[in-house]
Scaffold this active site. Sequence first.
Site, PDB file in Angstrom:
ATOM      1  N   HIS A  31      93.991  89.094  20.791  1.00 54.00           N
ATOM      2  CA  HIS A  31      94.704  90.467  19.798  1.00 54.00           C
ATOM      3  C   HIS A  31      95.984  90.921  20.270  1.00 54.00           C
ATOM      4  CE1 HIS A  31      94.066  93.312  17.090  1.00 54.00           C
ATOM      5  NE2 HIS A  31      93.071  93.799  17.476  1.00 54.00           N
ATOM      6  N   ASP A  49      90.538  80.218   0.312  1.00 51.74           N
ATOM      7  CA  ASP A  49      89.662  79.046  -0.342  1.00 51.74           C
ATOM      8  C   ASP A  49      90.199  77.663   0.362  1.00 51.74           C
ATOM      9  OD1 ASP A  49      88.955  77.242  -2.039  1.00 51.74           O
ATOM     10  OD2 ASP A  49      89.918  78.180  -3.738  1.00 51.74           O
TER      11      ASP A  49
END
Length: 433
Positions: free
Chosen positions: A160, A337
Amino acid sequence: MAQFLKSHGGESGEFTNPEALYGGDDRPRAADAAEHVPLTPFDRVTDDAHIAVLFAYRPPTPPNSVLVRALAVALAAYREWAGRLSADGDGKPVILLNDAGVRLVEAYVDAPHDACVSPDPSPSWLALHPNPDEGPGELLQVQLTRFACGALVVGFTMYHRVADGPATTQFLVDWCRAARGAPVRPPARDRAALCAPRDPPAVEFEHLGTELASERFPAAVEEEAMATAARPVATQKVHFSEEFLARLKQAAGGAGSTFECVVAHARDLTAQPLRYAVDLIRGEIARVGDRYFKSFIDFAASEAAEGLVSTVDPDQWVLKPNVDVDSWLRFPIREMDIGGGGGGGCPFYFVPSYYPVEGLMFLVPSSRGLVGEGRQSRSIDAYVSLFEEDMDVFRRICYSLDDDDDHHHHHTETTAGYGSGLERYKEMPMARL
């Protein structure tokens, strides 16, 4: 679900790095200690841990070979992810741009996805992404799990302190672009310039004890946390339909974002009307703006911050009396996508992994709104972890919009109940947002 896993990339998995794209004199030279990216003050006070997400695609999807090469293409632009943590000459944390690579695991499940992957948070989800504790320091780890039905689950863990949520999802979008043969957009890398302190500095807010402290927890607080940590925590999901969210915003007087209204829906925090809680949260968010961030940058660069540590403890499993709400509602999930035609396209879900941390809440776009053609639904799913004994209480109140109905209304679309005796938070001055 773990018993279905048939194969994987070996004990340590494979390593994918940008050097795999080059040959001969075109290979990038190995980075030396001078090639690094410093961590900003914001990086240094966020979670010192990996965060795992799962996202899945229906068939047909591109083969793993296409996704692996696309990952290498993305890493050539996002070199931090293929680097390693280190320190500069002054002992400050940096990311070495040494192209050491990321961990890659390939797995196969000899069963259909829907037959063995729980729709609700479960410890079995942990088998769908690498365990960062088992790797030799990779900042990014990926697992590609194929199912007998043709579905693909991508398990993605990232350190992170390398990037926040928006920056991470931009990397995922570019990885998907590369899988479709589209160009990757290089990210901004000059973190030092973005977070340079002012001259002269102007510390306008109190940061000692907020972001930085001499120790993470006083002894008394740590003892209480250890005592409460033994209580079982439930982690479950609930669905808030677009219709319910519209009613919620109407109850708040038409004010507030989805995030503000959902958080304020736990209005027992203040024992006041919903609009009051929305205004309280909105005011706190507004307070932590440009002036606040610049004040923190100046404080973190001052002598007063020397030797201080982040107040965020990745090993803290109980957040009481605070709550930690993470909104993923604006992540560009529909841009992820991978191509392949047909059922490929964008993920049919994008969720946090299993995190049984009491008081932790994730707000994500509902999987019901990610699939299909036409306008994207604005319904959301909330993933919440709270003490088990509070679950029945939350079931009674999570869909109530009437202060006088004793919180007895229920919403028929709930996927699961999760509990919180929210009355115990009444004394909390403010949720940790």
